[in-house]
Design an enzyme around this catalytic site. Structure first.
Site, PDB file in Angstrom:
ATOM      1  N   GLN A 147      48.901  42.913  43.362  1.00  0.00           N
ATOM      2  CA  GLN A 147      48.057  41.801  42.769  1.00  0.00           C
ATOM      3  C   GLN A 147      47.562  42.087  41.375  1.00  0.00           C
ATOM      4  OE1 GLN A 147      44.368  42.616  42.459  1.00  0.00           O
ATOM      5  NE2 GLN A 147      44.205  40.518  41.358  1.00  0.00           N
ATOM      6  N   TYR A 149      45.334  40.998  37.904  1.00  0.00           N
ATOM      7  CA  TYR A 149      44.598  40.199  36.957  1.00  0.00           C
ATOM      8  C   TYR A 149      45.105  39.741  35.611  1.00  0.00           C
ATOM      9  CZ  TYR A 149      40.692  40.396  40.533  1.00  0.00           C
ATOM     10  OH  TYR A 149      39.990  40.673  41.751  1.00  0.00           O
ATOM     11  N   THR A 177      45.988  36.557  40.961  1.00  0.00           N
ATOM     12  CA  THR A 177      44.804  35.987  41.630  1.00  0.00           C
ATOM     13  C   THR A 177      44.154  35.074  40.360  1.00  0.00           C
ATOM     14  OG1 THR A 177      44.221  38.028  42.620  1.00  0.00           O
ATOM     15  CG2 THR A 177      42.327  36.667  42.061  1.00  0.00           C
ATOM     16  N   ARG A 186      26.833  39.865  41.963  1.00  0.00           N
ATOM     17  CA  ARG A 186      26.632  39.581  43.369  1.00  0.00           C
ATOM     18  C   ARG A 186      25.226  40.464  43.726  1.00  0.00           C
ATOM     19  NH1 ARG A 186      32.007  41.624  43.400  1.00  0.00           N
ATOM     20  NH2 ARG A 186      33.381  39.969  43.063  1.00  0.00           N
ATOM     21  N   LYS A 273      47.041  33.337  44.186  1.00  0.00           N
ATOM     22  CA  LYS A 273      45.918  33.406  45.326  1.00  0.00           C
ATOM     23  C   LYS A 273      44.575  32.919  44.747  1.00  0.00           C
ATOM     24  CE  LYS A 273      43.425  37.399  47.422  1.00  0.00           C
ATOM     25  NZ  LYS A 273      42.359  37.698  46.788  1.00  0.00           N
ATOM     26  N   HIS A 297      37.967  34.162  47.802  1.00  0.00           N
ATOM     27  CA  HIS A 297      37.717  35.453  47.347  1.00  0.00           C
ATOM     28  C   HIS A 297      36.717  36.011  48.402  1.00  0.00           C
ATOM     29  CE1 HIS A 297      38.900  37.999  44.171  1.00  0.00           C
ATOM     30  NE2 HIS A 297      38.182  38.683  44.284  1.00  0.00           N
ATOM     31  N   ARG A 300      32.937  35.895  47.493  1.00  0.00           N
ATOM     32  CA  ARG A 300      32.429  36.864  46.771  1.00  0.00           C
ATOM     33  C   ARG A 300      32.144  36.307  45.255  1.00  0.00           C
ATOM     34  NH1 ARG A 300      32.642  42.353  47.967  1.00  0.00           N
ATOM     35  NH2 ARG A 300      33.225  43.014  46.066  1.00  0.00           N
TER      36      ARG A 300
HETATM   37  C1  LIG Z   1      35.353  44.963  48.134  1.00  0.00           C
HETATM   38  C2  LIG Z   1      36.484  43.710  47.638  1.00  0.00           C
HETATM   39  C3  LIG Z   1      37.186  43.816  46.670  1.00  0.00           C
HETATM   40  C4  LIG Z   1      37.963  42.738  46.345  1.00  0.00           C
HETATM   41  N1  LIG Z   1      38.738  42.956  45.191  1.00  0.00           N
HETATM   42  C5  LIG Z   1      39.797  42.159  44.931  1.00  0.00           C
HETATM   43  C6  LIG Z   1      40.856  42.249  43.839  1.00  0.00           C
HETATM   44  O1  LIG Z   1      40.626  43.284  43.180  1.00  0.00           O
HETATM   45  N2  LIG Z   1      41.735  41.249  43.726  1.00  0.00           N
HETATM   46  C7  LIG Z   1      41.862  40.291  44.696  1.00  0.00           C
HETATM   47  O2  LIG Z   1      42.496  39.478  44.480  1.00  0.00           O
HETATM   48  N3  LIG Z   1      40.964  39.998  45.607  1.00  0.00           N
HETATM   49  C8  LIG Z   1      40.029  40.838  45.811  1.00  0.00           C
HETATM   50  N4  LIG Z   1      39.139  40.709  46.674  1.00  0.00           N
HETATM   51  C9  LIG Z   1      39.257  39.497  47.845  1.00  0.00           C
HETATM   52  C10 LIG Z   1      40.347  39.864  49.086  1.00  0.00           C
HETATM   53  O3  LIG Z   1      41.622  40.041  48.384  1.00  0.00           O
HETATM   54  C11 LIG Z   1      40.318  38.573  49.911  1.00  0.00           C
HETATM   55  O4  LIG Z   1      40.356  37.373  49.151  1.00  0.00           O
HETATM   56  C12 LIG Z   1      38.929  38.554  50.648  1.00  0.00           C
HETATM   57  O5  LIG Z   1      38.424  39.790  51.141  1.00  0.00           O
HETATM   58  C13 LIG Z   1      39.175  37.649  52.229  1.00  0.00           C
HETATM   59  O6  LIG Z   1      37.954  37.510  52.729  1.00  0.00           O
HETATM   60  P1  LIG Z   1      37.385  38.629  53.933  1.00  0.00           P
HETATM   61  O7  LIG Z   1      36.610  39.738  53.027  1.00  0.00           O
HETATM   62  O8  LIG Z   1      36.434  37.666  54.438  1.00  0.00           O
HETATM   63  O9  LIG Z   1      38.637  38.711  54.774  1.00  0.00           O
HETATM   64  C14 LIG Z   1      38.156  41.614  47.119  1.00  0.00           C
HETATM   65  C15 LIG Z   1      37.258  41.613  48.466  1.00  0.00           C
HETATM   66  C16 LIG Z   1      36.640  42.683  48.777  1.00  0.00           C
HETATM   67  C17 LIG Z   1      35.746  42.514  50.170  1.00  0.00           C
END
Ligand SMILES: Cc1cc2nc3c(=O)[nH]c(=O)nc-3n(C[C@H](O)[C@H](O)[C@H](O)COP(=O)(O)O)c2cc1C
Length: 403
Positions: A147, A149, A177, A186, A273, A297, A300
């Site tokens: 992935q 950024y 992403t 957050r 994404k 995401h 988040r």
């Molecule tokens: C702690 C954490 C860190 C994340 N870091 C990234 C990241 O670095 N890059 C990214 O594309 N998505 C990131 N995400 C989003 C996840 O790829 C994903 O879209 C999301 O966790 C899906 O939802 P769910 O946690 O309800 O399954 C992160 C999610 C969490 C929980």
């Protein structure tokens, strides 16, 4: 096709049955993680934007979606393997990219990559992961996705170099992403004391000392680092300088011209994404991406976005078979995977479910979570009366409305 040995135990192994008694669902894993982790570690993975309303909305919308079974055909558990981008996958679920998961459980990237490789499903390595692209490729040689950024400085020199490294390492797909155009705050991370660079506040130390298994894992694995980015930082950069470097270099979201340039750089499967608007899906398809990933995401970034399951039908219609449609955000078990597939998703990812499994079970957590998904996906299919994943779309028919 996947062999028995690469598949998760699919509910038959003795160790799985033993773990199942204490951790029979993803929600049980979450509760166990909350009890077993220091508060700051749990909050850093569990917390969303605002007061978690985006997370709640994802879950509420998924929970509200029902499926209509047909009876009279299925007499045994159906298989749940599938093919994505020409590669056999033992299950239609993979591990979403997550940055700094080592705060939640030290060694998380290594453990998740190993579990995904054993299970025969994708492991997506975040740009801000605790292990390098090269190490992830050693751990998950057939299942690594990378992935990205956005690193716009020097005409994307870092980004394009990472693409070259992903190619050399044999990554199976590249994810751009789109849904982090600006940084977000957050509140649960703020109150937990999580900052960049990561450092222990006295309160965090006090919390950690009450959780000896976390401290042992931390002493073994060390402070989480941005491993894949280290080689671009000034030589000898310490943790503070590294954090400043990442803040400076990684900024904004890809514009469409940049997406086209990444398309030129990467011949393998390219995934965008964080797509939620059908017009963006249309642009992505026009630029030749291989898949969009419907995602907010995991709630988040901003809590006012629609639940992904609500957006999915419009995005499937917009793409209209010209690319694959991947899905995440709110997936808490096999039933949610089946729900998304029944609305036309080709493949599903989960994030927090795997973090909770690490908190609950440490080293064996992600393998157990994948076993739970396997078991639940297959039993839900059997319960609905379908023998193949492709038949799931029929389960939303015969209803007055979908979702
Ligand atoms: C702690 C954490 C860190 C994340 N870091 C990234 C990241 O670095 N890059 C990214 O594309 N998505 C990131 N995400 C989003 C996840 O790829 C994903 O879209 C999301 O966790 C899906 O939802 P769910 O946690 O309800 O399954 C992160 C999610 C969490 C929980």
């Amino acid at each position: 096709m996947p062999t028995e040995s690469m598949s998760p135990s699919l509910g038959t192994g003795a160790i799985y049955r033993q773990r199942l008694r204490r951790h029979p669902s993803v929600q049980h894993l979450r509760a166990a993680a909350q009890a077993r982790l220091p508060g700051f570690a749990f909050d850093s993975g569990d917390g969303g934007a605002g007061v978690d309303r985006g997370i709640v909305r994802n879950n509420t919308a998924l929970d509200a979606m029902t499926l209509v079974p047909r009876y009279g055909e299925v007499t045994e558990l159906p298989p749940a393997d599938t093919v994505l981008f020409g590669q056999a996958q033992s299950l239609p679920i993979g591990i979403a990219p997550m940055g700094s998961p080592g705060v939640i459980w030290p060694g998380a990237d290594r453990i998740m990559a190993t579990a995904a490789q054993r299970a025969g499903v994708p492991f997506c390595l975040s740009t801000v992961s605790g292990i390098t692209i090269e190490e992830a490729a050693r751990l998950a040689p057939e299942n690594l996705w990378v992935q990205m950024y956005r690193f716009p400085n020097n005409d994307h020199a870092i980004g394009f170099d990472m693409v070259a490294r992903a190619r050399a390492a044999g990554a199976r797909a590249l994810i751009l992403t789109m849904d982090v155009p600006v940084r977000t705050t957050r509140p649960r991370e703020v109150t937990a004391g999580i900052a960049s660079p990561f450092h222990f506040t006295p309160r965090m130390v006090a919390q950690a000392l009450r959780h000896p298994s976390y401290v042992r894992a931390f002493l073994r694995e060390g402070i989480p680092r941005f491993a894949s980015l280290m080689q671009y930082a000034p030589p000898g950069a310490g943790i503070n300088e590294m954090a400043r470097f990442a803040q400076r270099e990684f900024t904004g979201t890809f514009n469409w011209t940049e997406v086209a340039r990444y398309r030129d750089q990467w011949a393998g499967p390219l995934v965008l994404k964080g797509i939620l608007h059908p017009a963006d899906a249309e642009k992505a398809v026009a630029l030749g991406v291989d898949a969009i990933q419907v995602s907010n995401h995991g709630g988040r970034q901003i809590e006012g976005l629609p639940a992904t399951i609500e957006q999915l039908p419009d995005l499937v219609a917009a793409v209209n078979g010209r690319a694959r449609v991947l899905f995440d955000s709110g997936v808490r078990g096999g039933l949610d995977v089946v729900r998304a597939l029944s609305l036309g998703a080709d493949f599903v990812f989960a994030g927090k479910a795997f973090l909770w499994s690490l908190g609950a079970l440490g080293e064996s957590g992600p393998a157990h979570a994948l076993d739970l998904f396997a078991d639940e996906i297959r039993s839900t299919m059997g319960q609905l009366g379908v023998t193949r994943l492709e038949q799931l779309r029929d389960c939303t028919k015969g209803r007055s409305q979908s979702v």
